[in-house]
Design a protein around this motif. Structure first.
Motif, PDB file in Angstrom:
ATOM      1  N   TYR A   1      21.216  12.614 -88.620  1.00 25.97           N
ATOM      2  CA  TYR A   1      22.229  13.340 -87.864  1.00 25.97           C
ATOM      3  C   TYR A   1      21.557  14.109 -86.730  1.00 25.97           C
ATOM      4  CZ  TYR A   1      25.479  12.571 -91.766  1.00 25.97           C
ATOM      5  OH  TYR A   1      26.291  12.003 -92.726  1.00 25.97           O
ATOM      6  N   LEU A   2      22.070  13.980 -85.531  1.00 23.77           N
ATOM      7  CA  LEU A   2      21.582  14.775 -84.423  1.00 23.77           C
ATOM      8  C   LEU A   2      22.043  16.209 -84.607  1.00 23.77           C
ATOM      9  CD1 LEU A   2      22.225  12.376 -81.408  1.00 23.77           C
ATOM     10  CD2 LEU A   2      20.132  12.670 -82.749  1.00 23.77           C
ATOM     11  N   ARG A   3      21.119  17.154 -84.459  1.00 20.59           N
ATOM     12  CA  ARG A   3      21.414  18.556 -84.744  1.00 20.59           C
ATOM     13  C   ARG A   3      21.988  19.254 -83.519  1.00 20.59           C
ATOM     14  NH1 ARG A   3      18.520  23.462 -84.725  1.00 20.59           N
ATOM     15  NH2 ARG A   3      16.754  22.380 -83.779  1.00 20.59           N
ATOM     16  N   LEU A   4      23.075  19.991 -83.719  1.00 20.97           N
ATOM     17  CA  LEU A   4      23.691  20.761 -82.637  1.00 20.97           C
ATOM     18  C   LEU A   4      23.910  22.193 -83.125  1.00 20.97           C
ATOM     19  CD1 LEU A   4      24.946  20.888 -79.816  1.00 20.97           C
ATOM     20  CD2 LEU A   4      27.130  20.236 -80.830  1.00 20.97           C
ATOM     21  N   PRO A   5      23.044  23.134 -82.721  1.00 11.65           N
ATOM     22  CA  PRO A   5      23.215  24.528 -83.140  1.00 11.65           C
ATOM     23  C   PRO A   5      24.496  25.125 -82.553  1.00 11.65           C
ATOM     24  CG  PRO A   5      21.000  24.125 -82.309  1.00 11.65           C
ATOM     25  CD  PRO A   5      21.828  22.939 -81.926  1.00 11.65           C
ATOM     26  N   VAL A   6      25.149  25.963 -83.339  1.00  8.31           N
ATOM     27  CA  VAL A   6      26.374  26.625 -82.905  1.00  8.31           C
ATOM     28  C   VAL A   6      26.155  28.134 -82.979  1.00  8.31           C
ATOM     29  CG1 VAL A   6      28.829  26.999 -83.359  1.00  8.31           C
ATOM     30  CG2 VAL A   6      27.819  24.722 -83.709  1.00  8.31           C
ATOM     31  N   ALA A   7      26.248  28.806 -81.841  1.00  5.40           N
ATOM     32  CA  ALA A   7      26.089  30.259 -81.781  1.00  5.40           C
ATOM     33  C   ALA A   7      27.430  30.942 -82.050  1.00  5.40           C
ATOM     34  CB  ALA A   7      25.548  30.656 -80.417  1.00  5.40           C
ATOM     35  N   PRO A   8      27.407  32.227 -82.408  1.00  6.96           N
ATOM     36  CA  PRO A   8      28.667  32.935 -82.699  1.00  6.96           C
ATOM     37  C   PRO A   8      29.651  32.915 -81.536  1.00  6.96           C
ATOM     38  CG  PRO A   8      26.797  34.211 -83.472  1.00  6.96           C
ATOM     39  CD  PRO A   8      26.236  33.067 -82.685  1.00  6.96           C
ATOM     40  N   GLU A   9      29.138  32.893 -80.306  1.00  6.87           N
ATOM     41  CA  GLU A   9      30.015  32.924 -79.142  1.00  6.87           C
ATOM     42  C   GLU A   9      30.403  31.536 -78.649  1.00  6.87           C
ATOM     43  OE1 GLU A   9      25.731  33.069 -77.714  1.00  6.87           O
ATOM     44  OE2 GLU A   9      26.950  33.993 -79.317  1.00  6.87           O
ATOM     45  N   THR A  10      29.912  30.490 -79.305  1.00  8.44           N
ATOM     46  CA  THR A  10      30.211  29.135 -78.872  1.00  8.44           C
ATOM     47  C   THR A  10      31.675  28.794 -79.096  1.00  8.44           C
ATOM     48  OG1 THR A  10      27.959  28.427 -79.433  1.00  8.44           O
ATOM     49  CG2 THR A  10      29.603  26.698 -79.139  1.00  8.44           C
ATOM     50  N   THR A  11      32.312  28.192 -78.101  1.00 10.64           N
ATOM     51  CA  THR A  11      33.725  27.842 -78.203  1.00 10.64           C
ATOM     52  C   THR A  11      33.897  26.380 -78.607  1.00 10.64           C
ATOM     53  OG1 THR A  11      33.911  27.159 -75.894  1.00 10.64           O
ATOM     54  CG2 THR A  11      34.249  29.500 -76.384  1.00 10.64           C
ATOM     55  N   VAL A  12      35.130  26.035 -78.995  1.00 14.46           N
ATOM     56  CA  VAL A  12      35.441  24.651 -79.343  1.00 14.46           C
ATOM     57  C   VAL A  12      35.186  23.741 -78.148  1.00 14.46           C
ATOM     58  CG1 VAL A  12      37.263  23.066 -80.065  1.00 14.46           C
ATOM     59  CG2 VAL A  12      37.134  25.358 -81.066  1.00 14.46           C
ATOM     60  N   ALA A  13      35.600  24.184 -76.969  1.00 12.25           N
ATOM     61  CA  ALA A  13      35.436  23.368 -75.765  1.00 12.25           C
ATOM     62  C   ALA A  13      33.957  23.113 -75.475  1.00 12.25           C
ATOM     63  CB  ALA A  13      36.097  24.050 -74.573  1.00 12.25           C
ATOM     64  N   GLU A  14      33.113  24.119 -75.683  1.00 14.32           N
ATOM     65  CA  GLU A  14      31.683  23.956 -75.430  1.00 14.32           C
ATOM     66  C   GLU A  14      31.063  22.950 -76.395  1.00 14.32           C
ATOM     67  OE1 GLU A  14      30.546  28.367 -73.610  1.00 14.32           O
ATOM     68  OE2 GLU A  14      30.524  28.023 -75.773  1.00 14.32           O
ATOM     69  N   VAL A  15      31.451  23.013 -77.658  1.00 14.05           N
ATOM     70  CA  VAL A  15      30.944  22.050 -78.629  1.00 14.05           C
ATOM     71  C   VAL A  15      31.442  20.654 -78.285  1.00 14.05           C
ATOM     72  CG1 VAL A  15      30.923  21.352 -81.053  1.00 14.05           C
ATOM     73  CG2 VAL A  15      30.721  23.767 -80.454  1.00 14.05           C
ATOM     74  N   ALA A  16      32.705  20.548 -77.886  1.00 15.62           N
ATOM     75  CA  ALA A  16      33.267  19.240 -77.513  1.00 15.62           C
ATOM     76  C   ALA A  16      32.494  18.634 -76.349  1.00 15.62           C
ATOM     77  CB  ALA A  16      34.742  19.386 -77.162  1.00 15.62           C
ATOM     78  N   ARG A  17      32.167  19.463 -75.346  1.00 17.46           N
ATOM     79  CA  ARG A  17      31.404  18.959 -74.205  1.00 17.46           C
ATOM     80  C   ARG A  17      30.007  18.524 -74.639  1.00 17.46           C
ATOM     81  NH1 ARG A  17      34.018  23.222 -71.434  1.00 17.46           N
ATOM     82  NH2 ARG A  17      32.186  24.581 -71.711  1.00 17.46           N
ATOM     83  N   ALA A  18      29.393  19.322 -75.513  1.00 17.62           N
ATOM     84  CA  ALA A  18      28.047  18.987 -75.981  1.00 17.62           C
ATOM     85  C   ALA A  18      28.055  17.678 -76.766  1.00 17.62           C
ATOM     86  CB  ALA A  18      27.502  20.120 -76.850  1.00 17.62           C
ATOM     87  N   LEU A  19      29.065  17.486 -77.591  1.00  8.98           N
ATOM     88  CA  LEU A  19      29.161  16.247 -78.359  1.00  8.98           C
ATOM     89  C   LEU A  19      29.419  15.056 -77.446  1.00  8.98           C
ATOM     90  CD1 LEU A  19      31.209  17.451 -81.459  1.00  8.98           C
ATOM     91  CD2 LEU A  19      28.786  16.868 -81.370  1.00  8.98           C
ATOM     92  N   THR A  20      30.271  15.252 -76.447  1.00  3.86           N
ATOM     93  CA  THR A  20      30.532  14.169 -75.493  1.00  3.86           C
ATOM     94  C   THR A  20      29.250  13.767 -74.783  1.00  3.86           C
ATOM     95  OG1 THR A  20      32.813  14.900 -75.134  1.00  3.86           O
ATOM     96  CG2 THR A  20      31.834  13.509 -73.435  1.00  3.86           C
ATOM     97  N   ASP A  21      28.474  14.771 -74.336  1.00  7.17           N
ATOM     98  CA  ASP A  21      27.201  14.480 -73.667  1.00  7.17           C
ATOM     99  C   ASP A  21      26.241  13.765 -74.615  1.00  7.17           C
ATOM    100  OD1 ASP A  21      28.157  15.701 -71.414  1.00  7.17           O
ATOM    101  OD2 ASP A  21      27.154  17.607 -71.779  1.00  7.17           O
ATOM    102  N   THR A  22      26.236  14.198 -75.887  1.00  6.63           N
ATOM    103  CA  THR A  22      25.341  13.592 -76.869  1.00  6.63           C
ATOM    104  C   THR A  22      25.680  12.120 -77.085  1.00  6.63           C
ATOM    105  OG1 THR A  22      24.982  15.683 -78.034  1.00  6.63           O
ATOM    106  CG2 THR A  22      24.579  13.658 -79.279  1.00  6.63           C
TER     107      THR A  22
END
Length: 216
Positions: free
Chosen positions: A127-148
């Motif tokens: 599994y590719l690891r994607l750290p999530v910070a307390p201030e991370t939003t759903v949209a930011e994670v979605a963009r990161a996953l799309t880029d990944t």
């Protein structure tokens, strides 16, 4: 005609060191006390800075060696055979080559280790690891996953990681990303696989939420 690598003044200083100290150790201050007689027989003094620089140049050339703090010694003497000079040079170059190769191997190992920490192996799947910070939003994670997924289109598995006390935040993000009624991550849908909490110290546990993509 091939020019020598060292200027004549450096070679003269080397000969002064040999004639004055032989193979005995000497400090820079004693080198300053030596004087080279010029063509007009007028002695020339040397400043400490000039001598220090010149001596270090001779060390780099392999003619002198540092044997202690501010102490030096003639490494190769004018009386040594050419073969001895060549053997010493080959030995120093070989040592330098090995040091460079060793450092290169260490650097490659560190890069490899860094690459490994970017992925997590779980039950036979990477599994590719994607750290999530307390201030991370759903949209930011979605963009990161799309880029990944765009960067590595053949990879289908991602793990969201965060400190254990941020588990609820990560769960919320994953719920939103996996909700079939919301926009998909790029052209993919996501599904939860499982979660786990890891760490030997109860005060510094890590939460992992595993995701896999499906559909295009």
């Amino acid at each position: 005609m091939v020019e020598p690598h060292l200027p004549p003044t450096r070679i003269e200083l080397y000969l002064d060191c040999w004639e004055t100290f032989g193979t005995e150790e000497f400090p820079v201050e004693r080198v300053r006390a030596t004087q080279t007689t010029q063509a007009d027989d007028a002695p020339s003094g040397r400043s400490r800075g000039d001598v220090q620089t010149a001596v270090e140049t001779l060390v780099a050339a392999g003619l002198l060696e540092r044997v202690g703090e501010d102490r030096y010694q003639v490494r190769l003497t004018p009386e040594d055979e050419l073969e001895d000079w060549i053997d010493d040079t080959v030995s120093r170059v070989s040592s330098l080559h090995e040091a460079v190769q060793s450092a290169r191997r260490d650097r490659d190992a560190r890069v490899s280790e860094s690459d490994r920490t970017a992925a997590v192996d779980f039950e036979g799947t990477t599994y590719l690891r994607l750290p999530v910070a307390p201030e991370t939003t759903v949209a930011e994670v979605a963009r990161a996953l799309t880029d990944t997924f765009e960067t590595d289109p053949d990879h289908e598995h991602v793990v969201l990681t965060a400190p254990a006390d941020e588990a609820a935040h990560v769960q919320h993000i994953a719920d939103r990303l996996c909700d079939p009624d919301t926009d998909r991550v790029g052209s993919y849908s996501l599904q939860k696989v499982t979660t786990e909490v890891l760490g030997p110290d109860p005060d510094s546990l890590t939460f992992r939420l595993y995701l896999t993509r499906s559909g295009r």
